[in-house]
Design a protein around this motif. Structure first.
Motif, PDB file in Angstrom:
ATOM      1  N   THR A  11      -6.657  20.355  28.243  1.00 22.52           N
ATOM      2  CA  THR A  11      -7.168  19.562  29.265  1.00 22.52           C
ATOM      3  C   THR A  11      -6.986  17.982  28.914  1.00 22.52           C
ATOM      4  O   THR A  11      -6.744  17.822  27.560  1.00 22.52           O
ATOM      5  CB  THR A  11      -8.689  19.828  28.918  1.00 22.52           C
ATOM      6  OG1 THR A  11      -9.076  19.396  27.501  1.00 22.52           O
ATOM      7  CG2 THR A  11      -9.194  21.119  29.330  1.00 22.52           C
ATOM      8  N   ALA A  14     -10.880  14.017  26.079  1.00 23.42           N
ATOM      9  CA  ALA A  14     -12.111  13.488  26.079  1.00 23.42           C
ATOM     10  C   ALA A  14     -12.377  12.405  24.998  1.00 23.42           C
ATOM     11  O   ALA A  14     -11.569  12.220  24.051  1.00 23.42           O
ATOM     12  CB  ALA A  14     -13.439  14.434  26.279  1.00 23.42           C
ATOM     13  N   GLU A  98     -19.529  11.143  32.915  1.00 25.56           N
ATOM     14  CA  GLU A  98     -18.932  10.709  31.568  1.00 25.56           C
ATOM     15  C   GLU A  98     -19.244  11.914  30.394  1.00 25.56           C
ATOM     16  O   GLU A  98     -18.585  12.062  29.547  1.00 25.56           O
ATOM     17  CB  GLU A  98     -19.511   9.367  31.022  1.00 25.56           C
ATOM     18  CG  GLU A  98     -19.131   8.205  31.902  1.00 25.56           C
ATOM     19  CD  GLU A  98     -19.716   6.957  31.590  1.00 25.56           C
ATOM     20  OE1 GLU A  98     -21.121   6.771  31.662  1.00 25.56           O
ATOM     21  OE2 GLU A  98     -19.020   6.026  31.306  1.00 25.56           O
ATOM     22  N   ARG A 101     -17.241  14.756  30.716  1.00 23.80           N
ATOM     23  CA  ARG A 101     -15.796  14.576  30.117  1.00 23.80           C
ATOM     24  C   ARG A 101     -16.062  14.408  28.558  1.00 23.80           C
ATOM     25  O   ARG A 101     -14.907  15.027  27.878  1.00 23.80           O
ATOM     26  CB  ARG A 101     -15.317  13.216  30.487  1.00 23.80           C
ATOM     27  CG  ARG A 101     -14.057  12.744  30.123  1.00 23.80           C
ATOM     28  CD  ARG A 101     -13.381  11.659  30.652  1.00 23.80           C
ATOM     29  NE  ARG A 101     -11.978  11.224  30.451  1.00 23.80           N
ATOM     30  CZ  ARG A 101     -11.811  10.491  29.183  1.00 23.80           C
ATOM     31  NH1 ARG A 101     -12.592   9.876  28.624  1.00 23.80           N
ATOM     32  NH2 ARG A 101     -10.355  10.290  28.945  1.00 23.80           N
ATOM     33  N   TYR A 132      -9.135  22.814  34.886  1.00 25.92           N
ATOM     34  CA  TYR A 132      -8.038  21.694  34.452  1.00 25.92           C
ATOM     35  C   TYR A 132      -6.897  22.204  34.593  1.00 25.92           C
ATOM     36  O   TYR A 132      -5.742  21.446  34.681  1.00 25.92           O
ATOM     37  CB  TYR A 132      -8.472  21.462  32.971  1.00 25.92           C
ATOM     38  CG  TYR A 132     -10.059  20.801  32.815  1.00 25.92           C
ATOM     39  CD1 TYR A 132     -10.055  19.347  32.974  1.00 25.92           C
ATOM     40  CD2 TYR A 132     -10.862  21.541  32.203  1.00 25.92           C
ATOM     41  CE1 TYR A 132     -11.563  18.772  32.874  1.00 25.92           C
ATOM     42  CE2 TYR A 132     -12.154  21.146  31.855  1.00 25.92           C
ATOM     43  CZ  TYR A 132     -12.540  19.791  32.197  1.00 25.92           C
ATOM     44  OH  TYR A 132     -13.696  19.264  32.080  1.00 25.92           O
TER      45      TYR A 132
END
Length: 289
Positions: A11, A14, A98, A101, A132
């Motif tokens: 993915t 983050a 956010e 993520r 993803y």
């Protein structure tokens, strides 16, 4: 058993996955039942800093606040006061997108496994990453991880067809599907026998050492905590002691440090507190469950 974990990222990274990321908690507070006649302060103005690549044990008896603090660091729970900053970004002030993520870059391992009973081991592992990437590539990655944690040939079994230790290995493979730089484990051996628990701790620590994964685990067992490089002792939502340790060798089974009354024996304190510790409360003796 030796485990070799594939390193292909699945993915987008983050914030928690950024190399060298430091997590800083400042006077964090969590209150359950706020506004009621009997509120419970689970985390009471805790401050600490987690260095990238470290292994940290949060230890204390039931109700000490260790699991709640772990959930706050992973943004599973929202803090009622204070701040948590990751790589320069304050997640306690972040919006929903956010936070989503941020969580995508964290691996979570829970005491109760939290596997979906209707899904096979392989499908449980791929579930977090289907948004993803393609199912085919996710299934390939899942197969590699299940083999790496010793479950080759059991990919199509349902959770009910696996032992507790095997279910926890599925949960660890699921936590690794994103190749996280931060792994949070909440009492990961709590539902396992001592031999299986030792294997699970070995796997988590190997990830920390070989891949530089930052490991934070909550436990009530001092013999498990002693395997980490830093021990943060908690009671009543507060940090009593925060110290660096010399990790116990791998050939000492989890639970062996217990005395004849069943209490955990604390390792000898380090000469100095861990760097980054900023608790407002005085240090005290190591917590014994």
């Amino acid at each position: 058993m030796k485990f070799r974990i594939p390193k292909t990222r699945t993915t987008p990274p983050a914030d928690a996955s950024a190399p060298g990321t430091v997590i800083a908690a400042e006077s964090v507070v969590k209150v359950f039942g706020s506004g009621t006649a009997d509120p419970v302060t689970a985390v009471d103005h805790v401050s600490l800093t987690l260095e990238a690549g470290s292994s940290v044990a949060l230890i204390g008896p039931s109700g000490s606040g260790k699991s709640t603090l772990l959930h706050l660091l992973g943004a599973i729970e929202a803090a009622d006061g204070g701040s948590i900053t990751v790589g320069g970004t304050e997640i306690t002030a972040s919006g929903r997108a956010e936070l989503t993520r941020y969580r995508a870059g964290i691996g979570f391992v829970f005491q109760r496994f939290h596997l979906l009973p209707a899904l096979t081991a392989r499908d449980n592992v791929v579930a977090p990453v289907l948004p993803y990437r393609s199912r085919a590539s996710a299934l390939e990655r899942a197969g590699e991880l299940l083999a790496a944690v010793g479950l080759a040939g059991r990919e199509d079994r349902l959770p009910s067809q696996l032992s507790g230790g095997q279910q926890q290995r599925v949960a660890i493979a699921r936590a690794l599907i994103n190749q996280p730089a931060l792994l949070l484990a909440d009492e990961p051996t709590g539902n396992l026998d001592s031999a299986t628990g030792t294997e699970i701790i070995e796997l988590l620590l190997r990830l920390n050492i070989e891949q530089g994964t930052t490991l934070v685990l909550a436990t009530h067992d001092m013999s498990i905590a002693a395997r980490c490089g830093r021990v943060v002792s908690m009671r009543d939502g507060r940090v009593l002691e925060d110290r660096l340790t010399t990790p116990t060798p791998a050939d000492v089974p989890a639970g062996e440090a217990r005395n004849e009354k069943g209490a955990d024996t604390a390792p000898a304190p380090a000469a100095a507190p861990a760097p980054g510790h900023q608790s407002e409360h005085p240090a005290g003796p190591a917590v014994r469950p």
